[in-house]
Design a protein around this motif. Structure first.
Motif, PDB file in Angstrom:
ATOM      1  N   ALA A 143       0.584  -1.503   0.007  1.00 42.36           N
ATOM      2  CA  ALA A 143      -0.332   0.040  -0.133  1.00 42.36           C
ATOM      3  C   ALA A 143       0.556   1.005   0.071  1.00 42.36           C
ATOM      4  CB  ALA A 143      -0.963   0.187   1.244  1.00 42.36           C
ATOM      5  N   ALA A 144       2.397   1.198   0.394  1.00 38.68           N
ATOM      6  CA  ALA A 144       2.860   2.625   0.748  1.00 38.68           C
ATOM      7  C   ALA A 144       3.296   2.876  -0.901  1.00 38.68           C
ATOM      8  CB  ALA A 144       3.420   1.887   2.123  1.00 38.68           C
ATOM      9  N   ASP A 145       3.975   1.300  -1.380  1.00 43.30           N
ATOM     10  CA  ASP A 145       4.418   1.897  -2.319  1.00 43.30           C
ATOM     11  C   ASP A 145       3.135   2.302  -3.887  1.00 43.30           C
ATOM     12  OD1 ASP A 145       6.880   0.609  -1.671  1.00 43.30           O
ATOM     13  OD2 ASP A 145       6.298  -1.361  -2.692  1.00 43.30           O
ATOM     14  N   ARG A 146       1.757   1.731  -3.589  1.00 45.24           N
ATOM     15  CA  ARG A 146       1.270   2.698  -4.377  1.00 45.24           C
ATOM     16  C   ARG A 146       0.980   4.048  -4.165  1.00 45.24           C
ATOM     17  NH1 ARG A 146      -2.228  -0.165  -7.079  1.00 45.24           N
ATOM     18  NH2 ARG A 146      -4.454   0.874  -7.289  1.00 45.24           N
ATOM     19  N   ALA A 147       0.973   4.452  -3.027  1.00 48.91           N
ATOM     20  CA  ALA A 147       0.846   5.783  -1.884  1.00 48.91           C
ATOM     21  C   ALA A 147       2.208   6.381  -3.197  1.00 48.91           C
ATOM     22  CB  ALA A 147       0.941   6.133  -0.749  1.00 48.91           C
ATOM     23  N   VAL A 148       2.649   6.188  -3.425  1.00 47.10           N
ATOM     24  CA  VAL A 148       4.109   6.594  -3.302  1.00 47.10           C
ATOM     25  C   VAL A 148       4.431   7.073  -4.898  1.00 47.10           C
ATOM     26  CG1 VAL A 148       6.918   6.409  -3.928  1.00 47.10           C
ATOM     27  CG2 VAL A 148       5.751   5.800  -2.068  1.00 47.10           C
TER      28      VAL A 148
END
Length: 528
Positions: A143-148
């Motif tokens: 999920a953090a990768d999608r946010a970035v």
């Protein structure tokens, strides 16, 4: 090379920083990415070498340093804005942020964009890295990768739109603006009318000061109650328009001032570097009473303004000191005037402040059905704002010299952007070929359009909440830059000039936007 970068994270960090710095200097149509290019360099490198991922500790360290330094610098301005005269500006800014966030939530729900990506695109469109940081803290790896990645997609849209609108606002007034109105002007006027005392001469203006009075071959330092007689030659310092108005009131001929006879009074630029002076007002220092000296102007960063009795000095300020020649060295020593001192950092107060901020960030705050955590971004930011507004606690000076603060802020942001960029490269490549990227771009465009349109539609209300505006276009440009938390847009504003009051909108909305976006970005994750 791939193995080397994977095994040597410090080397990877500086490779990313170097590439990002080079890319950030490239201008297209007068627009450059600046330090934000570091995140794109990190994405590109990690897409090519997925193993070249920086340790999370580097990202957290950079984030904490960056937001804490921002908080320290913004605290005094935000405190002033929360007083009665600035509350309208704060309320307008909060209202605009809420509407912008609501638009982001609606677009995300209609387009089926999840909370992490929506928050990332929201942070990117508003060019706000700390918001991304607090969002990433709450998420698992995927999920953090999608946010970035969503941040990286929306960031160029937000930045370009903000810079174009700011340039348009300023350009619309460039034909009518008088380039001679920028900065401070000093002239000498021979008084031919009865004007009473210094306060009487300056009764109709608030952006001019009388520095000295020459009478019968004698030079005296001016004070508000100093009597002015016909035939006196007075030295005026202030805005060109204000100085011209006072000169007309005095009625005599005027000429540019070269400070004339410097045997009785002399002047010199002085750096404020003494910790026991920083955080105190000029009235409290009482230089006139103790040394027959006076500070006439203060320069902080690229902004210069007239010194007043209630002006609070900060480390790194460049002041113009007027005093009898034999007292100049003594007063300069009292203020510090050490080039080395400009770069000194008090490790004790820096460590205490960061430790308190990181500890605060670990606390969970219940907010109705959800729980928010300030995280490693919000905690140091809040503590920085509080300590920055307080300036000092007894012998502890929380403030950083401006050059040192700028360096720490830049270093912290580079560490953070490099860290998040090297984590999300593979996901970025996958996203570019998927329809998700179009949705993130659309959300980003909707968010930044709402924000900029809101500032422009409400510009008259915003400007009415700012006292003593000289150039409305500069004031609106500063509001745009502050609402978007975009320092690059402020650089365009500063090129156009304007008074300190004209840029008050940026100084107020920037810290307000930092805090608001950090909180609202987390709300998007929770609610979506």
């Amino acid at each position: 090379m791939a193995n080397l970068l994977a095994d040597q994270p410090i080397l990877t960090l500086f490779v990313v920083a170097t590439i990002g710095a080079l890319v950030g200097r490239i201008r297209v149509g007068g627009i450059s990415l600046g330090v934000a290019a570091v995140v794109f360099a990190g994405l590109a490198l990690s897409a090519a070498v997925p193993e070249a991922e920086l340790p999370e500790e580097i990202t957290v360290l950079g984030l904490a340093i960056f937001v804490y330094a921002v908080g320290l610098a913004s605290g005094p301005t935000l405190r002033a804005a929360l007083r009665a005269e600035g509350r309208r500006l704060v309320l307008l800014g909060v209202g605009l942020l809420l509407v912008t966030t609501a638009v982001a939530a609606v677009v995300a729900m209609l387009a089926g964009i999840g909370g992490p990506a929506a928050a990332g695109a929201y942070a990117g469109a508003l060019t706000n890295a700390p918001t991304l940081a607090t969002v990433v803290e709450r998420l698992d790896s995927d999920a953090a990768d999608r946010a970035v990645v969503a941040f990286a997609v929306a960031y160029p849209i937000g930045m370009i739109a903000t810079l174009l609108v700011t340039a348009r606002v300023l350009g619309a007034a460039s034909d009518a603006a008088d380039d001679g109105d920028a900065g401070l002007e000093r002239i000498t006027v021979r008084v031919e009318h009865e004007v009473g005392d210094v306060a009487g001469l300056l009764r109709s203006v608030d952006d001019v000061e009388v520095v000295r009075i020459d009478r019968d071959g004698r030079t005296v330092l001016a004070a508000p109650d100093t009597t002015i007689r016909q035939g006196d030659e007075v030295t005026l310092l202030g805005s060109p328009n204000g100085v011209g108005h006072v000169a007309e009131h005095a009625g005599g001929p005027r000429e540019p001032d070269a400070f004339g006879d410097r045997r009785a009074l002399d002047f010199r630029p002085v750096l404020v570097t003494r910790h026991d002076v920083a955080g105190r007002t000029l009235d409290a220092l009482d230089l006139a009473g103790r040394h027959r000296a006076r500070v006439t102007r203060v320069a902080r960063g690229d902004v210069e303004w007239l010194a007043r009795g209630d002006t609070t000095l900060e480390l790194g300020d460049r002041v113009t000191l007027v005093a009898p020649p034999e007292r100049l060295d003594e007063v300069a020593d009292e203020l510090g005037d050490s080039v080395r001192g400009v770069g000194d950092v008090d490790v004790l107060t820096l460590g205490l402040g960061l430790a308190a901020g990181l500890a605060l960030g670990l606390l969970s705050v219940p907010l109705g059905p959800v729980t928010l955590q300030l995280g490693f971004a919000g905690g140091p930011l809040i503590v920085g704002l509080v300590l920055g507004a307080r300036v000092r606690t007894g012998p502890l000076l929380w403030q950083l010299p401006q050059p040192a603060a700028n360096a720490l802020r830049q270093l912290g942001l580079v560490l953070f952007l490099a860290g998040v960029g090297t984590r999300a490269g593979p996901a970025f490549v996958d996203a570019l070929g998927s329809p998700d990227a179009l949705g993130w771009a659309a959300l980003g465009a909707a968010v930044v359009t709402t924000l900029l349109a809101g500032v422009l539609l409400l510009r008259n209300r915003f400007v009415a909440a700012i006292p003593d505006v000289d150039d409305k276009a500069v004031a609106v440009g500063a509001l745009v830059a502050g609402a978007a938390t975009q320092p690059a847009a402020l650089a365009l504003v500063e090129v156009r000039g304007g008074s300190r009051s004209d840029q008050l909108g940026y100084a107020t909305l920037f810290p307000l936007g930092m805090i608001g976006k950090v909180v609202l970005g987390q709300l998007l994750v929770v609610l979506l």
